[in-house]
Design an enzyme around this catalytic site. Structure first.
Site, PDB file in Angstrom:
ATOM      1  N   TYR A  57      41.043 -31.146 -62.616  1.00  0.00           N
ATOM      2  CA  TYR A  57      40.191 -31.879 -61.772  1.00  0.00           C
ATOM      3  C   TYR A  57      38.887 -32.541 -62.476  1.00  0.00           C
ATOM      4  O   TYR A  57      38.400 -33.433 -62.290  1.00  0.00           O
ATOM      5  CB  TYR A  57      39.707 -30.936 -60.547  1.00  0.00           C
TER       6      TYR A  57
ATOM      7  N   SER B  63      32.211 -36.817 -58.564  1.00  0.00           N
ATOM      8  CA  SER B  63      31.815 -35.296 -58.337  1.00  0.00           C
ATOM      9  C   SER B  63      31.244 -34.947 -59.326  1.00  0.00           C
ATOM     10  O   SER B  63      31.141 -35.497 -60.505  1.00  0.00           O
ATOM     11  CB  SER B  63      33.161 -34.585 -58.389  1.00  0.00           C
TER      12      SER B  63
END
Ligand code: 8X3
Length: 245
Positions: free
Chosen positions: A145, A132
Site C-alpha cells: 500500500y 494517504s
C-alpha cells in the site's frame, strides 16, 4: 456561473460518500461512481446525486463511464482506493502488490484520462487525488500500500506539471488515520476486532473531516491551488508514532 459538476469515485462508502454528501449539500451536481449498485442507489435517494456503477480497474467500465458522464466536469475526486494485508515484504503476496497498484494508481490514471477532456472543457477543472500519508512516509507491514500510494502521489505531482497552463488544478489530500466503515476491515480481510484496534485510544479523523478539506480546496478562488494537504489525527505524530490513551 452555471451549476458545478463533480465526479467522485469510490463513492459507495467512507470518504467518497462523505464527499458526495458535502458537495451536494453545497449545491454541486454530483456523479457518484462505485461498484456497488445498492449502496449508490441509497446515496442517490439521500442526496440526489447521479450514479454510475463502474469498477475503475476495468478499462471497459471506465470507457462506459466516460460515455455516461454528461456536460462539463469541474471536479474529479479520485477517491477509490484501498489497502490489502498487514504483512512484511518477505511474507507478502505479489498478487496483492499488483491489485493495490491496479486500484490506487492505474485506476486513478484511467479515470483521469477518461475525464480530462471534460475537465479542460469546463474552463476551471479540478482533480483531487485522495492519496494517504502512506504516500509520503513508509511503515512496516504495509509496503504494498505504501508503495502504491507513493506512486499515486508521484503521479499526482507529474500530472500537475503536465496540466500547468490548461486551467486544471491538480490537488492532493493525504490523510492519516481516518475511521471509516471499510478501510481497515478490508486491509485485515474482514477481521473486525483487528480493524477496530487501529483506532482504539485515539480520536481518529472522520470521512467528514476529509470531505471538508476537499470542499475547502475546491472552493478556493481558482487561481489558488492547494497542491498538497496532509491531514492527521492530533495523536498520530507520524506513520509510526501514535499515542493512545
Ligand atoms: C490510510 C492511512 O495510516 O493506514 O491511508 O496508511 S494509513
Amino acid at each position: 456561473m452555471s451549476e458545478l459538476h463533480a465526479v467522485v469515485t469510490g463513492a459507495s462508502s467512507g470518504i467518497g460518500a462523505a464527499a458526495v454528501r458535502r458537495l451536494t449539500a453545497e449545491g454541486w451536481r454530483v456523479t457518484a461512481v462505485a461498484r456497488r449498485q445498492e449502496r449508490l442507489a441509497a446515496l442517490q435517494a439521500e442526496t440526489g446525486c447521479a450514479v454510475i456503477v463502474a469498477d475503475i480497474t476495468s478499462a471497459a467500465d471506465v470507457a462506459r463511464l466516460a460515455q455516461a458522464v454528461t456536460g462539463p466536469v469541474h471536479a474529479l475526486v479520485n477517491n477509490a482506493g484501498g489497502a490489502v494485508g498487514w504483512v512484511t515484504i518477505a511474507q507478502s503476496s505479489p498478487d496483492d502488490w499488483l491489485s493495490q497498484y491496479a486500484l490506487n494508481v492505474v485506476g486513478t490514471v484511467r479515470v483521469t484520462q477518461a475525464l480530462l477532456p471534460h475537465l479542460i472543457d469546463s474552463g476551471r477543472g479540478d482533480v483531487i487525488n485522495l492519496t494517504s500519508t502512506a504516500g509520503h512516509e513508509p511503515y512496516e507491514y504495509g509496503a504494498g500500500y505504501v508503495a502504491a500510494k507513493h506512486a499515486e502521489a508521484a503521479m499526482t505531482r507529474t500530472l500537475r506539471l503536465e496540466l500547468t497552463g490548461t486551467g486544471v488544478r491538480v490537488m492532493e489530500i493525504a490523510p492519516g488515520m481516518v475511521h471509516t466503515e471499510e478501510f481497515s476491515l478490508h486491509r485485515f480481510d474482514g477481521d473486525q476486532s483487528k480493524a477496530d484496534a487501529v483506532y482504539q485510544g485515539i480520536e481518529p479523523l472522520t470521512a467528514q473531516d476529509i470531505a471538508d478539506a476537499a470542499f475547502y480546496a475546491l472552493s478556493r478562488p481558482h487561481h489558488v491551488s492547494m497542491d498538497l494537504m496532509v491531514i492527521r489525527p492530533r495523536e498520530q505524530g507520524g506513520a509510526t508514532k501514535t499515542v493512545r490513551r
